[in-house]
Each structure stands twice: as structure tokens, then as C-alpha cells.
Design a protein around this motif. Structure first.
Motif, PDB file in Angstrom:
ATOM      1  N   THR A 125       0.688  -1.215  -0.137  1.00 35.50           N
ATOM      2  CA  THR A 125      -0.135   0.018  -0.061  1.00 35.50           C
ATOM      3  C   THR A 125       0.754   1.234  -0.068  1.00 35.50           C
ATOM      4  O   THR A 125       0.633   2.191  -0.666  1.00 35.50           O
ATOM      5  N   TYR A 126       2.040   1.217   0.761  1.00 37.40           N
ATOM      6  CA  TYR A 126       2.926   2.387   0.956  1.00 37.40           C
ATOM      7  C   TYR A 126       3.832   2.216   0.155  1.00 37.40           C
ATOM      8  O   TYR A 126       5.086   2.628   0.601  1.00 37.40           O
ATOM      9  N   ARG A 127       3.977   1.815  -1.169  1.00 38.55           N
ATOM     10  CA  ARG A 127       5.165   1.360  -2.007  1.00 38.55           C
ATOM     11  C   ARG A 127       5.812   2.735  -2.107  1.00 38.55           C
ATOM     12  O   ARG A 127       7.148   2.625  -2.309  1.00 38.55           O
ATOM     13  N   LYS A 128       5.137   3.812  -2.615  1.00 43.82           N
ATOM     14  CA  LYS A 128       5.645   5.122  -2.953  1.00 43.82           C
ATOM     15  C   LYS A 128       6.706   5.581  -1.577  1.00 43.82           C
ATOM     16  O   LYS A 128       7.740   6.060  -1.750  1.00 43.82           O
ATOM     17  N   LEU A 129       6.282   5.392  -0.417  1.00 49.08           N
ATOM     18  CA  LEU A 129       6.800   5.685   0.761  1.00 49.08           C
ATOM     19  C   LEU A 129       8.219   4.937   0.613  1.00 49.08           C
ATOM     20  O   LEU A 129       9.313   5.777   1.201  1.00 49.08           O
ATOM     21  N   VAL A 130       8.203   3.591   0.561  1.00 54.25           N
ATOM     22  CA  VAL A 130       9.337   2.900   0.494  1.00 54.25           C
ATOM     23  C   VAL A 130      10.316   3.481  -0.487  1.00 54.25           C
ATOM     24  O   VAL A 130      11.585   3.613  -0.023  1.00 54.25           O
ATOM     25  N   GLU A 131       9.899   3.652  -1.561  1.00 55.91           N
ATOM     26  CA  GLU A 131      10.950   3.987  -2.941  1.00 55.91           C
ATOM     27  C   GLU A 131      11.221   5.317  -2.420  1.00 55.91           C
ATOM     28  O   GLU A 131      12.682   5.415  -2.592  1.00 55.91           O
ATOM     29  N   GLU A 132      10.788   6.359  -1.806  1.00 55.05           N
ATOM     30  CA  GLU A 132      10.966   7.695  -1.630  1.00 55.05           C
ATOM     31  C   GLU A 132      12.061   7.546  -0.318  1.00 55.05           C
ATOM     32  O   GLU A 132      13.235   8.161  -0.488  1.00 55.05           O
ATOM     33  N   LEU A 133      11.847   6.861   0.566  1.00 57.28           N
ATOM     34  CA  LEU A 133      12.949   6.739   1.791  1.00 57.28           C
ATOM     35  C   LEU A 133      14.165   5.827   1.099  1.00 57.28           C
ATOM     36  O   LEU A 133      15.214   6.720   1.421  1.00 57.28           O
ATOM     37  N   LEU A 134      14.166   5.097   0.485  1.00 61.30           N
ATOM     38  CA  LEU A 134      15.309   4.310  -0.047  1.00 61.30           C
ATOM     39  C   LEU A 134      16.144   5.262  -0.992  1.00 61.30           C
ATOM     40  O   LEU A 134      17.142   5.176  -1.089  1.00 61.30           O
ATOM     41  N   GLY A 135      15.214   5.920  -1.821  1.00 63.71           N
ATOM     42  CA  GLY A 135      15.772   7.025  -2.674  1.00 63.71           C
ATOM     43  C   GLY A 135      16.696   7.997  -2.005  1.00 63.71           C
ATOM     44  O   GLY A 135      17.534   8.815  -2.714  1.00 63.71           O
ATOM     45  N   SER A 136      16.141   8.324  -0.775  1.00 59.54           N
ATOM     46  CA  SER A 136      16.825   9.421   0.145  1.00 59.54           C
ATOM     47  C   SER A 136      18.290   8.916   0.875  1.00 59.54           C
ATOM     48  O   SER A 136      18.598   9.390   1.748  1.00 59.54           O
ATOM     49  N   GLY A 137      18.351   7.509   0.673  1.00 61.85           N
ATOM     50  CA  GLY A 137      19.197   6.619   1.425  1.00 61.85           C
ATOM     51  C   GLY A 137      18.834   6.147   2.803  1.00 61.85           C
ATOM     52  O   GLY A 137      19.686   5.875   3.680  1.00 61.85           O
ATOM     53  N   ILE A 138      17.422   6.353   3.140  1.00 63.85           N
ATOM     54  CA  ILE A 138      17.014   6.216   4.457  1.00 63.85           C
ATOM     55  C   ILE A 138      16.613   4.530   4.592  1.00 63.85           C
ATOM     56  O   ILE A 138      15.540   4.486   3.664  1.00 63.85           O
ATOM     57  N   SER A 139      16.969   3.594   5.453  1.00 65.18           N
ATOM     58  CA  SER A 139      16.526   2.492   5.334  1.00 65.18           C
ATOM     59  C   SER A 139      15.781   2.186   7.043  1.00 65.18           C
ATOM     60  O   SER A 139      15.121   1.171   7.181  1.00 65.18           O
ATOM     61  N   ALA A 140      16.023   3.182   7.595  1.00 62.80           N
ATOM     62  CA  ALA A 140      15.761   3.015   9.264  1.00 62.80           C
ATOM     63  C   ALA A 140      15.179   4.473   9.843  1.00 62.80           C
ATOM     64  O   ALA A 140      16.006   5.355   9.692  1.00 62.80           O
ATOM     65  N   LEU A 141      14.144   4.727  10.318  1.00 65.05           N
ATOM     66  CA  LEU A 141      13.483   5.970  10.735  1.00 65.05           C
ATOM     67  C   LEU A 141      13.154   5.775  12.052  1.00 65.05           C
ATOM     68  O   LEU A 141      12.053   5.240  12.267  1.00 65.05           O
ATOM     69  N   THR A 142      13.758   6.595  13.051  1.00 69.39           N
ATOM     70  CA  THR A 142      13.391   6.434  14.370  1.00 69.39           C
ATOM     71  C   THR A 142      12.742   7.698  14.932  1.00 69.39           C
ATOM     72  O   THR A 142      13.426   8.672  14.837  1.00 69.39           O
ATOM     73  N   MET A 143      11.729   7.586  15.492  1.00 63.06           N
ATOM     74  CA  MET A 143      11.016   8.412  16.529  1.00 63.06           C
ATOM     75  C   MET A 143      11.447   8.380  17.969  1.00 63.06           C
ATOM     76  O   MET A 143      10.977   7.520  18.613  1.00 63.06           O
ATOM     77  N   LEU A 144      12.241   9.270  18.375  1.00 62.28           N
ATOM     78  CA  LEU A 144      12.704   9.056  20.016  1.00 62.28           C
ATOM     79  C   LEU A 144      11.824   9.518  20.856  1.00 62.28           C
ATOM     80  O   LEU A 144      10.991  10.414  20.365  1.00 62.28           O
ATOM     81  N   ALA A 145      12.009   9.143  22.207  1.00 60.91           N
ATOM     82  CA  ALA A 145      11.228   9.771  23.159  1.00 60.91           C
ATOM     83  C   ALA A 145      11.403  11.309  23.308  1.00 60.91           C
ATOM     84  O   ALA A 145      12.394  11.741  23.097  1.00 60.91           O
ATOM     85  N   GLY A 146      10.157  11.935  23.407  1.00 63.12           N
ATOM     86  CA  GLY A 146       9.947  13.140  23.332  1.00 63.12           C
ATOM     87  C   GLY A 146       9.575  13.796  22.049  1.00 63.12           C
ATOM     88  O   GLY A 146       9.868  15.173  21.991  1.00 63.12           O
ATOM     89  N   PHE A 147       9.482  12.906  21.044  1.00 61.99           N
ATOM     90  CA  PHE A 147       9.110  13.530  19.631  1.00 61.99           C
ATOM     91  C   PHE A 147       7.938  14.473  19.796  1.00 61.99           C
ATOM     92  O   PHE A 147       6.894  14.288  20.328  1.00 61.99           O
ATOM     93  N   ALA A 148       8.388  15.829  19.037  1.00 55.02           N
ATOM     94  CA  ALA A 148       7.302  16.787  19.329  1.00 55.02           C
ATOM     95  C   ALA A 148       7.020  17.379  17.947  1.00 55.02           C
ATOM     96  O   ALA A 148       7.543  17.083  16.978  1.00 55.02           O
ATOM     97  N   PRO A 149       6.141  18.350  17.869  1.00 51.20           N
ATOM     98  CA  PRO A 149       5.610  18.904  16.794  1.00 51.20           C
ATOM     99  C   PRO A 149       6.815  19.561  15.831  1.00 51.20           C
ATOM    100  O   PRO A 149       6.808  19.345  14.740  1.00 51.20           O
ATOM    101  N   ALA A 150       7.870  20.095  16.714  1.00 49.56           N
ATOM    102  CA  ALA A 150       8.995  20.763  15.782  1.00 49.56           C
ATOM    103  C   ALA A 150       9.655  19.611  15.201  1.00 49.56           C
ATOM    104  O   ALA A 150      10.343  19.791  13.799  1.00 49.56           O
TER     105      ALA A 150
END
Length: 295
Positions: free
Chosen positions: A107-132
Motif C-alpha cells: 500500500t505504501y510502496r511510494k513511501l518505501v521508494e522515496e525513503l530508499l531513494g533518500s538513502g534511508i532504511s531506518a527511521l526512528t522517532m525518539l522519546a519526546g518526539f514533538a511537533p517541531a
């Protein structure tokens, strides 16, 4: 992060192979329907944010809404016990931590391709993730000039995003994934086979007009649900089992598995899922009194 492993492959693998690629949870397993639903909502919010950011400027209401939904999704998982959470991409398949999400991978194939195209294969949201942090991440998802991981890291750093991290590596352990995958698959198969025996006993009692014990059925449903939440692909793959001699029994267990999978996707709570699974398991029980020549 663990040592880098190869992330590229041609297309999605079979459900069995995808299941084998899922190692043990690096942090807290998605062992409840609420956690699974929370992970799916996180993936949805990231995918929607990427789409909106690629179409509209940062100040557009849809982009602002995406920021709010992303913060909310991360916060919901935090309330469920996740101090931080990582979206991994391995062989073009999406994982949250080490839990595979094969349907979302398509379903989210476009997201997969865009992340890999940007060199990203791991995306982490850490504790305290805020609007900024969410604003910076959404801007990164919409940027069309990021082509490697270092550029992506600089982009986030320049915007002061301290609670979001990107990497080329994944938390999946290459050295253990095959062994763990085999163990999960074997356990799920044992539960399935034991379930056939339980259903045979119930069928015998029903044919004799006797009251049967519901406790073994409840244990069967709980085992199927636990395995399903740990590794959906491995359990769903069992529904392909066909046995002419035990067709009705196999069919009842398969319907139970599919019902649990659907209920989990809908975010039903554990008690409701177990009630649904038991109902699905017994829905065809009346057939035991229908003459076999009619069946």
C-alpha cells in the motif's frame, strides 16, 4: 544500530520468506491488537505526510494536519510502552521494529521508494518526539533534493530535529533471522495441528449429542491469536492447508485465523478478538449432524 546489511532485493518475497526475515522484537513486541493498530496508524501517518508534503507547501492545512497526526501516532505508541519506535525497510518490505507489515509494504510502496531513494532504511522517532520534530521530518519527506543519508541527517540537524533519527542500517539481525523465522513458523504449525485434534474431539462430542468442554477451544484461539500478533505472515500462510479427510476441521480453523486477522486489523481489543475467534471456530459446527452424502 546494528552493522549494515543488504537492503535491496527484487520486489516483495512470499509470506513465508517475509515472516522468516522478522527477527525477535528489538524492544517491545507488538503482542496486542492495540499495539498492532498503533503501529499501523504510525505507518499511515508517515505515508500520508510524505504524500501531502510532496504536493503542498509547509503551511498548507493538509501538511499541518499531517504533522498533528504524526505526533499523535508516536504519542499513542509511547503510551503503550514504546520509549522510541523505528520503521525499518528491509528488502523493500516495511517493518515497525522487527514486526513485518506485508500489506502496508504494498500500500505504501511510494513511501518505501522515496525513503530508499533518500538513502534511508531506518527511521526512528525518539522519546519526546514533538511537533517541531514532526515538522522537520515531514519537510524531509517532501524534499526532492535529498539523495543520501548524510544529506538527510544534515537536513534534520539544520532544523533542530533532535528526536528523530535516520540511518542506512536496520535493527533486523541477519545472523539470527532465519533461525527465528523457522522457530516461529514451527510453533504456529504445531498450534494448528493441535487445533485439528481439539476440533476432532469437539466434533465427536457434538455427534454424540454431548456437551463439550469449551476450555481447549479457548486455549486454541489464544494460541492462534498470540502467534498471529507475533508473526501474521507465518500464521496466515497456514490457511493454505487443505486436507480432504479433515476438510471441515481445517476450514473452521482457517476461518478462525482469518477472522482474528481481520479483527486485529480493525483494532479490536483482546477480549473481543478471543470472542470473535471462538465464534468463528464454531460457526460450522452444526454440519456434524448433516449426513456425509449431503456434504
Amino acid at each position: 544500530m546494528n552493522e549494515e546489511i543488504r537492503k535491496e532485493a527484487d520486489g516483495l518475497e512470499s509470506p513465508e520468506d517475509i515472516a522468516a526475515a522478522a527477527g525477535p522484537s528489538a524492544k517491545k513486541p507488538f503482542s496486542t491488537a492495540r499495539k498492532m493498530a498503533g503501529a499501523r496508524e504510525l505507518l499511515r501517518s508517515v505515508a500520508v505526510a510524505q504524500t501531502n508534503a510532496s504536493l503542498y507547501p509547509t503551511t498548507h492545512p493538509l501538511v499541518e494536519q499531517s504533522v498533528d497526526e504524526l505526533v499523535s501516532a508516536v504519542g499513542a505508541l509511547s503510551e503503550l510502552g514504546f520509549e522510541d519506535v523505528t520503521i525499518n525497510i528491509y528488502k523493500k518490505t516495511i517493518f515497525v521494529e522487527d514486526q513485518v507489515f506485508p500489506e502496508e509494504s504494498v500500500t505504501y510502496r511510494k513511501l518505501v521508494e522515496e525513503l530508499l531513494g533518500s538513502g534511508i532504511s531506518a527511521l526512528t522517532m525518539l522519546a519526546g518526539f514533538a511537533p517541531a520534530d514532526a515538522v522537520a521530518l515531514v519537510d524531509l519527506l517532501g524534499a526532492d533534493d535529498i539523495r543520501d543519508i548524510e544529506a538527510a541527517k544534515r537536513y534534520l540537524a539544520e532544523r533542530g530535529a533532535s528526536k528523530v533519527d535516520v540511518a542506512e542500517t536496520t535493527t533486523l539481525e541477519e545472523t539470527t533471522k532465519e533461525q527465528v523465522g523457522r522457530e516461529i513458523k514451527a510453533k504456529a504449525k504445531r498450534s494448528y495441528d493441535d487445533g485439528v485434534g481439539v476440533m476432532q474431539d469437539v466434533e465427536t462430542q457434538a455427534k454424540l449429542g454431548k456437551v463439550f468442554d469449551v476450555e481447549p477451544l479457548q486455549r486454541l484461539v489464544s494460541d492462534l491469536l498470540d502467534n498471529l500478533l507475533k508473526d501474521p505472515a507465518a500464521v496466515l500462510g497456514l490457511t493454505a492447508i487443505k486436507d480432504h479427510d479433515n476438510y471441515t476441521l481445517n476450514h473452521s480453523i482457517n476461518v478462525c485465523i482469518l477472522s482474528l486477522a481481520l479483527g486485529s486489523t480493525l483494532g479490536l481489543d483482546d477480549d473481543t478478538l478471543r470472542a470473535l475467534g471462538l465464534s468463528a471456530l464454531l460457526y460450522d459446527l452444526g454440519k456434524v449432524r448433516v449426513p456425509e452424502e449431503i456434504l
